[in-house]
Scaffold this motif. Structure first.
Motif, short mmCIF file in Angstrom:
data_model
loop_
_atom_site.label_atom_id
_atom_site.label_comp_id
_atom_site.label_asym_id
_atom_site.label_seq_id
_atom_site.Cartn_x
_atom_site.Cartn_y
_atom_site.Cartn_z
N UNK A 478 0.82 -1.20 0.00
CA UNK A 478 0.00 0.00 0.00
C UNK A 478 0.86 1.26 0.00
N UNK A 479 0.39 2.25 -0.72
CA UNK A 479 1.03 3.56 -0.67
C UNK A 479 0.67 4.25 0.65
N UNK A 480 1.68 4.75 1.33
CA UNK A 480 1.45 5.66 2.45
C UNK A 480 1.45 7.08 1.89
N UNK A 481 0.45 7.86 2.22
CA UNK A 481 0.39 9.24 1.74
C UNK A 481 0.28 10.17 2.93
N UNK A 482 0.86 11.35 2.77
CA UNK A 482 0.79 12.36 3.82
C UNK A 482 -0.58 13.01 3.87
N UNK A 483 -0.82 13.69 4.97
CA UNK A 483 -2.10 14.38 5.13
C UNK A 483 -2.15 15.65 4.28
N UNK A 484 -3.33 16.05 3.83
CA UNK A 484 -4.61 15.34 3.92
C UNK A 484 -4.77 14.36 2.76
N UNK A 485 -5.40 13.23 3.04
CA UNK A 485 -5.54 12.19 2.03
C UNK A 485 -6.37 12.65 0.84
N UNK A 486 -7.24 13.65 1.03
CA UNK A 486 -8.11 14.11 -0.04
C UNK A 486 -7.30 14.67 -1.21
N UNK A 487 -6.03 15.03 -0.99
CA UNK A 487 -5.21 15.60 -2.05
C UNK A 487 -4.53 14.55 -2.92
N UNK A 488 -4.89 13.28 -2.72
CA UNK A 488 -4.32 12.19 -3.52
C UNK A 488 -5.47 11.40 -4.14
N UNK A 489 -5.27 10.99 -5.39
CA UNK A 489 -6.27 10.19 -6.06
C UNK A 489 -5.62 9.41 -7.19
N UNK A 490 -6.28 8.33 -7.62
CA UNK A 490 -5.86 7.58 -8.80
C UNK A 490 -7.05 7.55 -9.74
N UNK A 492 -7.94 7.85 -14.32
CA UNK A 492 -7.43 8.06 -15.67
C UNK A 492 -6.10 7.39 -15.91
N UNK A 493 -5.78 6.32 -15.15
CA UNK A 493 -4.54 5.59 -15.36
C UNK A 493 -3.32 6.25 -14.79
N UNK A 494 -3.48 7.14 -13.80
CA UNK A 494 -2.32 7.81 -13.21
C UNK A 494 -2.64 8.20 -11.77
N UNK A 495 -1.58 8.38 -10.99
CA UNK A 495 -1.73 8.93 -9.65
C UNK A 495 -1.71 10.44 -9.72
N UNK A 496 -2.55 11.11 -8.91
CA UNK A 496 -2.67 12.56 -8.98
C UNK A 496 -2.50 13.15 -7.59
N UNK A 497 -1.59 14.12 -7.50
CA UNK A 497 -1.31 14.81 -6.24
C UNK A 497 -1.69 16.28 -6.43
N UNK A 498 -2.63 16.75 -5.64
CA UNK A 498 -3.07 18.14 -5.73
C UNK A 498 -2.31 18.98 -4.72
#
Length: 669
Positions: A478-490, A492-498
């Motif tokens: 599993x990917x660990x992501x920093x807070x806030x989790x809402x800024x990360x998504x997968x 359209x075939x890619x990971x997206x960091x806002x």
């Protein structure tokens, strides 16, 4: 189809990276001669002497299992590194590191084993009564005379290096956390029984040796109870309390002589014994001596697997004991304070040599002994290839002196170990029933994920849909992501960091990775050019918890220029430039276009860093930034991942950074 194409391209990349493959026509030196002395088993005997010498808190099974895992992890990496250089080849992938050896040389693997064990033990126990120098000399004296001094020295250097990597890697693992524990006061809450304050209440926070997290295999509560009151009201609790009240009582006539013997046989709780982890390591040695063709190289793998599983069993058990809603009281307390039939005179069969009785000073659920037993049996049956194996076990408990017990399966031994704690009066039956599967799951995890042949550490094509995070990678956990989790998504075939505002920073790591030698490649893009000083995307090739990182930072400037630099950070996140950021000639970035980034972080003391960035669809260039660094806290094994930062001077937030086709392989430094 897309994922298959991505994985194929990653395999091509692995070949180009130098994921260990013998060069065509290359001939490695002959294996170095070894004596009849198995150096792994030699140091197992020394380790058990250390366990016998420990007392009070330093004799806790938690701390002893950690010491064993550190020693055997370093020993395996030492034996593997030396063996990789000669004709027989590598034992498998490293646990943490493979020390590179000059081509054509043949380091002595026995010296590598000896020095790895010696360095770990002297580092952990500098004031121990055992003369480790004399033990080292005794081990070295068994090496055949045909082994040259140069080969011995090369082996010793390998062992020293793998031990140092282990020490650095475990330096901030939270095993020294001393936050005080406050016992509860509700019925069912654990409280001291006279054998001491809560022992190692923070061990459930220790960074695992193999599991992803301390609660990776946390069991459910008995009967699905949500709190201690619900558990105490359950028929199962009442039945199991009645059982231990009867058969676990000191001098119980309901307990057969054989069960009384078994209760003490598996105890080994007292100072002067090799303690529960030591008993299981001794049983491993007994069985290893019976296995056909078992040599010190096979034992390096077996004891590494075993000790890593036992160490994580302790972490998992202490997580369940202290880190859930139920820190369950011992039967001794439950019977003294029973709401319907209290018996203040009741005492467990468990006792000291002076005749006084005691319960271990930590909560009952789950059982440490039984979790160790489940892990031990799980490793043994997977290593041997069957559960059916006849052998005779030994003990050092003073109330079972000279006793041996014979078993026909590993599982039989584990089950008896589990039930012995009921017969000793210190556990409920359900404590062990939930512990054995927990230990077995840890054993399965260790033997499936560590020391194999696959050099792949992480792969991700992001061919899924996830909100509030990245979810699980294709390979690497599993990917660990920093807070806030809402800024990360997968999507359209890619990971997206806002990056929502100027100055925002976000990070994502594959924490399952543990390596000193990492090659990371990834595709990156942004939805627009950031104003101000632009946006920064970093590939992190080594992150050591609470110590810092090595990273390659790509700066995407407002004018479309691309800069690349190598950096390190400390525990507080402060950056130090290891190279001057350079503008990559001929490379211009436009929003939506894709760049490829590749970073190698290899070796320790020194660590070498190399990085490059280029436009997707064009030929991969040579390394554009190279440096080395010897910062002590970073000369260990770490995980890998990605960072994204928006400059504080940007005025056009939010910026979305897209990442794709990440491939992380283990390489030889």
């Amino acid at each position: 189809m897309r994922r298959a194409v991505v994985l194929l391209s990653c395999l091509v990349l692995a070949t180009s990276l130098g994921v260990p493959v013998a060069a065509a026509g290359s001939v490695r030196p002959r294996d170095v001669a070894v004596s009849d002395t198995d150096h792994v088993l030699f140091w197992n005997d020394v380790l058990l002497d250390v366990f016998r010498s420990r007392s009070s808190g330093s004799a806790a099974p938690t701390r002893l299992s950690r010491a064993a895992a550190m020693m055997y992890g370093a020993v395996y990496d030492a034996a593997n590194s030396a063996r990789c250089a000669t004709a027989s080849g590598c034992l498998g992938q490293p646990y943490l590191t493979r020390v590179p050896v000059q081509a054509g040389t043949a380091p002595d693997p026995s010296s590598a084993i000896d020095h790895a064990a010696y360095r770990i033990l002297t580092g952990l126990y500098p004031n121990d009564s055992i003369d480790f120098g004399a033990k080292l000399a005794a081990a070295q004296a068994t090496i055949p005379g045909t082994v040259t001094q140069a080969q011995r020295d090369q082996g010793a250097a390998i062992g020293d290096k793998t031990a140092q990597v282990m020490v650095v890697t475990r330096a901030n693992d939270h095993s020294d956390d001393t936050v005080a524990y406050s016992p509860g006061t509700r019925p069912g809450d654990w409280r001291p029984t006279g054998s001491g304050a809560a022992l190692d209440p923070n061990w459930g926070l220790v960074r695992p040796f193999a599991m992803d997290t301390p609660n990776h295999f946390r069991p459910s509560h008995p009967e699905g109870a949500q709190d201690v009151g619900e558990l105490l009201a359950s028929p199962t609790y009442r039945a199991h309390l009645a059982e231990v009240r009867d058969v676990g009582r000191f001098g119980s006539t309901s307990r057969s002589a054989d069960r009384t013997q078994a209760a003490h046989f598996w105890a080994n709780d007292l100072d002067g014994t090799y303690k529960p982890p030591g008993q299981l390591l001794q049983h491993t040695a007994i069985i290893a001596r019976q296995l056909p063709g078992q040599d010190q190289f096979a034992n390096a793998r077996l004891f590494a697997w075993m000790s890593l599983a036992l160490a994580d069993a302790a972490i998992a058990a202490w997580d369940a004991k202290y880190r859930t809603d139920i820190d369950l009281w011992r039967p001794e307390t439950a019977i003294h304070l029973d709401s319907t039939d209290p018996d203040p005179s009741w005492q467990p069969e468990s006792r000291r040599t002076d005749g006084t009785t005691f319960s271990p000073p930590f909560p009952a659920f789950i059982s440490g002994h039984a979790t160790f037993a489940g892990a031990w049996a799980g490793v043994m049956k997977r290593y041997v290839g069957t559960d059916n194996f006849a052998w005779t076990a030994t003990t050092e408990d003073p109330f079972a002196q000279g006793v041996t017990r014979s078993f026909g399966t590993f599982s039989d031994a584990a089950r008896e170990n589990q039930l012995s704690r009921v017969w000793l009066g210190v556990h409920y039956r359900f404590d062990g029933e939930y512990s054995l599967p927990t230990g077995d799951r840890i054993a399965e995890w260790v033997t499936q994920h560590l020391l194999g042949t696959n050099a792949t550490l992480g792969l991700d094509s992001f061919a899924r849909s996830v909100t509030d995070g990245f979810g699980p990678a294709d390979t690497g956990g599993d990917w660990w992501v920093g807070d806030p989790a809402v800024d990360y998504a997968v999507r359209g075939g890619a990971g997206r960091i806002t990056l929502p505002v100027a100055g925002a920073g976000r990070s994502a790591y594959l924490n399952r990775i543990r390596s000193t030698d990492t090659d990371l490649a990834v595709k990156i893009s942004t939805d627009k050019l950031a104003t101000g000083n632009g946006v920064y995307v970093a590939a992190v090739g080594r992150k050591i918890n609470d110590a810092g990182t090595y990273r390659a930072t790509v700066s995407l400037r407002p004018d479309g220029s691309v800069r690349l630099g190598l950096r390190r950070t400390d525990a507080a996140g402060a950056e130090t430039a290891l190279t001057t950021d350079q503008t990559i000639s001929g490379l211009a970035y436009q929003p939506g276009s894709v760049l490829r980034v590749r970073l190698q972080v290899t070796g320790t003391a020194p660590t070498t860093l190399r990085a490059k960035v280029w436009a997707d669809g064009t030929a991969e260039p040579g390394w554009q930034a190279t440096t080395s660094d010897q910062t002590g806290a970073l000369q260990g094994a770490g995980n890998a991942g990605l960072l994204a930062n928006l400059s504080g001077s940007a005025t056009n937030a939010p910026i979305v950074v897209t990442v794709d086709d990440i491939a992380i392989f283990r390489v030889v430094g």
